[in-house]
Design an enzyme around this catalytic site. Structure first.
Site, PDB file in Angstrom:
ATOM      1  N   ASN A   7     -31.735  35.508-122.818  1.00 50.23           N
ATOM      2  CA  ASN A   7     -32.402  34.519-121.975  1.00 50.23           C
ATOM      3  C   ASN A   7     -31.468  33.319-121.867  1.00 50.23           C
ATOM      4  O   ASN A   7     -31.334  32.547-122.810  1.00 50.23           O
ATOM      5  CB  ASN A   7     -33.736  34.117-122.624  1.00 50.23           C
ATOM      6  CG  ASN A   7     -34.420  32.986-121.870  1.00 50.23           C
ATOM      7  OD1 ASN A   7     -34.002  32.619-120.764  1.00 50.23           O
ATOM      8  ND2 ASN A   7     -35.463  32.417-122.463  1.00 50.23           N
ATOM      9  N   LYS A   9     -31.789  30.751-120.036  1.00 46.45           N
ATOM     10  CA  LYS A   9     -32.489  29.495-119.711  1.00 46.45           C
ATOM     11  C   LYS A   9     -31.764  28.808-118.535  1.00 46.45           C
ATOM     12  O   LYS A   9     -31.243  29.501-117.667  1.00 46.45           O
ATOM     13  CB  LYS A   9     -32.599  28.623-120.962  1.00 46.45           C
ATOM     14  CG  LYS A   9     -33.198  29.433-122.133  1.00 46.45           C
ATOM     15  CD  LYS A   9     -33.611  28.623-123.309  1.00 46.45           C
ATOM     16  CE  LYS A   9     -34.209  29.548-124.375  1.00 46.45           C
ATOM     17  NZ  LYS A   9     -34.683  28.846-125.564  1.00 46.45           N
ATOM     18  N   HIS A  93     -42.887  32.216-121.546  1.00 47.21           N
ATOM     19  CA  HIS A  93     -41.981  31.658-122.561  1.00 47.21           C
ATOM     20  C   HIS A  93     -42.533  30.317-123.053  1.00 47.21           C
ATOM     21  O   HIS A  93     -43.154  29.580-122.289  1.00 47.21           O
ATOM     22  CB  HIS A  93     -40.587  31.481-121.965  1.00 47.21           C
ATOM     23  CG  HIS A  93     -39.564  31.123-122.993  1.00 47.21           C
ATOM     24  ND1 HIS A  93     -39.386  29.828-123.448  1.00 47.21           N
ATOM     25  CD2 HIS A  93     -38.699  31.890-123.703  1.00 47.21           C
ATOM     26  CE1 HIS A  93     -38.446  29.823-124.373  1.00 47.21           C
ATOM     27  NE2 HIS A  93     -38.008  31.063-124.549  1.00 47.21           N
ATOM     28  N   GLU A  95     -41.220  27.541-123.492  1.00 44.74           N
ATOM     29  CA  GLU A  95     -40.817  26.374-122.687  1.00 44.74           C
ATOM     30  C   GLU A  95     -41.658  26.276-121.420  1.00 44.74           C
ATOM     31  O   GLU A  95     -41.970  25.179-120.950  1.00 44.74           O
ATOM     32  CB  GLU A  95     -39.310  26.450-122.389  1.00 44.74           C
ATOM     33  CG  GLU A  95     -38.495  26.149-123.647  1.00 44.74           C
ATOM     34  CD  GLU A  95     -37.210  26.930-123.787  1.00 44.74           C
ATOM     35  OE1 GLU A  95     -36.673  27.434-122.788  1.00 44.74           O
ATOM     36  OE2 GLU A  95     -36.726  27.041-124.940  1.00 44.74           O
ATOM     37  N   GLU A 164     -41.937  34.748-130.512  1.00 47.72           N
ATOM     38  CA  GLU A 164     -40.989  33.642-130.629  1.00 47.72           C
ATOM     39  C   GLU A 164     -41.709  32.438-131.226  1.00 47.72           C
ATOM     40  O   GLU A 164     -42.342  31.663-130.494  1.00 47.72           O
ATOM     41  CB  GLU A 164     -40.435  33.262-129.248  1.00 47.72           C
ATOM     42  CG  GLU A 164     -39.670  34.372-128.561  1.00 47.72           C
ATOM     43  CD  GLU A 164     -38.638  33.821-127.589  1.00 47.72           C
ATOM     44  OE1 GLU A 164     -37.484  34.236-127.686  1.00 47.72           O
ATOM     45  OE2 GLU A 164     -38.970  32.957-126.763  1.00 47.72           O
ATOM     46  N   GLY A 170     -34.189  27.422-130.736  1.00 47.95           N
ATOM     47  CA  GLY A 170     -33.161  26.406-130.524  1.00 47.95           C
ATOM     48  C   GLY A 170     -32.980  25.452-131.682  1.00 47.95           C
ATOM     49  O   GLY A 170     -32.357  24.396-131.535  1.00 47.95           O
ATOM     50  N   SER A 209     -33.527  31.438-132.711  1.00 46.17           N
ATOM     51  CA  SER A 209     -32.321  31.211-133.518  1.00 46.17           C
ATOM     52  C   SER A 209     -31.664  32.500-134.014  1.00 46.17           C
ATOM     53  O   SER A 209     -31.155  32.547-135.139  1.00 46.17           O
ATOM     54  CB  SER A 209     -32.629  30.253-134.680  1.00 46.17           C
ATOM     55  OG  SER A 209     -32.998  28.979-134.175  1.00 46.17           O
TER      56      SER A 209
HETATM   57  P1  13P Z   1     -32.644  30.433-129.227  1.00 45.76           P
HETATM   58  O1  13P Z   1     -32.043  31.791-129.487  1.00 45.76           O
HETATM   59  O2  13P Z   1     -31.685  29.470-128.602  1.00 45.76           O
HETATM   60  O3  13P Z   1     -33.333  29.898-130.445  1.00 45.76           O
HETATM   61  O4  13P Z   1     -33.785  30.648-128.118  1.00 45.76           O
HETATM   62  C1  13P Z   1     -34.701  31.651-128.285  1.00 45.76           C
HETATM   63  C2  13P Z   1     -35.464  31.838-127.023  1.00 45.76           C
HETATM   64  O5  13P Z   1     -36.220  30.983-126.614  1.00 45.76           O
HETATM   65  C3  13P Z   1     -35.247  33.093-126.274  1.00 45.76           C
HETATM   66  O6  13P Z   1     -36.176  33.226-125.256  1.00 45.76           O
END
Ligand code: 13P
Length: 246
Positions: A7, A9, A93, A95, A164, A170, A209
């Protein structure tokens, strides 16, 4: 087959996407026993679709709208995603939920729309830090799953789920594999209850992560059917290492 998904983003222009895919395909080589998925931003999907067409790497979007077309300024429909070569869409997701205010009902409508278009949604669920600290992890995940899958229980064989934990996204602090496995088992139980005949067809991915150094620790557990990788998927070296790490 296990699914390792990237992903990106809101990262990478079209030219950066071209450079990434060329390099990634060189590094990836032959990985017949796992499915690999890239989810670039909308603007790069068309070009990525062209570059991935004759390859085993699949293409997905990070979001979609629930209608096929209409007066929805700024939105992109599943029909449009299908046309540029997507076979997957990430839905719900954290976010989208927490920055853009998506609720379970909206996420449910998006799942329905993806299924109607033959796209395989990856439904994201996960608890926030304060929910975890209040001992609500299982309750939160259960509610998100039941509401998102409401009315489409018989189609869960065409959906994947990503666990997640919001506090792990992140932050550089992943869940321990043991904690993730216990939530994955719980998700598996709910999925079995919702649709006994689809048992085993919905993969449950872990996200939060994930890096080359820890990917193998998650993937050695049979409950972890794949990974959804954010930051560490932005570099073709590190994402190909994750794909090959087990
Ligand atoms: P990170 O791997 O940057 O922690 O993000 C995970 C994520 O949100 C994947 O959709």
């Amino acid at each position: 087959m296990r699914l390792i998904a990237a992903n990106w983003k809101m990262h990478k222009t079209v030219s950066e996407t071209e450079d990434y895919i060329r390099r990634f395909l060189e590094l990836l080589g032959d990985v017949p026993d796992r499915e690999v998925l890239l989810c670039p931003p909308f603007t790069a999907l068309h070009r990525a679709g062209e570059l991935l067409r004759e390859t085993p790497v699949r293409l997905g979007a990070q979001n979609c709208h629930y209608e096929k077309s209409g007066a929805f300024t700024g939105e992109v429909s599943p029909v449009m995603l299908r046309e540029v070569g997507c076979s997957y869409v990430i839905v719900g997701h954290s976010e989208r939920r927490h920055i853009f205010g998506e609720n379970d009902e909206l996420i449910n409508r998006k799942l329905v729309a993806c299924l109607e278009e033959g796209l395989r949604p990856i439904l994201c669920v996960g608890e926030k830090l304060e929910e975890r600290e209040a001992g609500m992890t299982f309750k939160v995940v259960e509610t998100q799953l039941r509401l998102a899958l409401s009315g489409i229980e018989e189609h869960t064989d065409r959906i994947d789920v990503a666990y997640e934990p919001v506090w792990a996204i992140g932050t550089g602090v992943p869940a321990t594999p043991e904690d993730a496995v216990s939530v994955h088992r719980f998700i598996g139980e709910i999925l079995r209850e919702l649709n006994p005949s689809a048992s085993g067809k919905t993969r449950v991915l872990y996200g939060g992560s994930v890096k080359p150094a820890n990917a193998g620790e998650f993937m050695r557990h049979p409950e972890v059917n794949g990974l959804l990788v954010g930051g560490a998927s932005l570099d073709p070296e590190s994402f190909s290492e994750i794909v090959r790490s087990f």
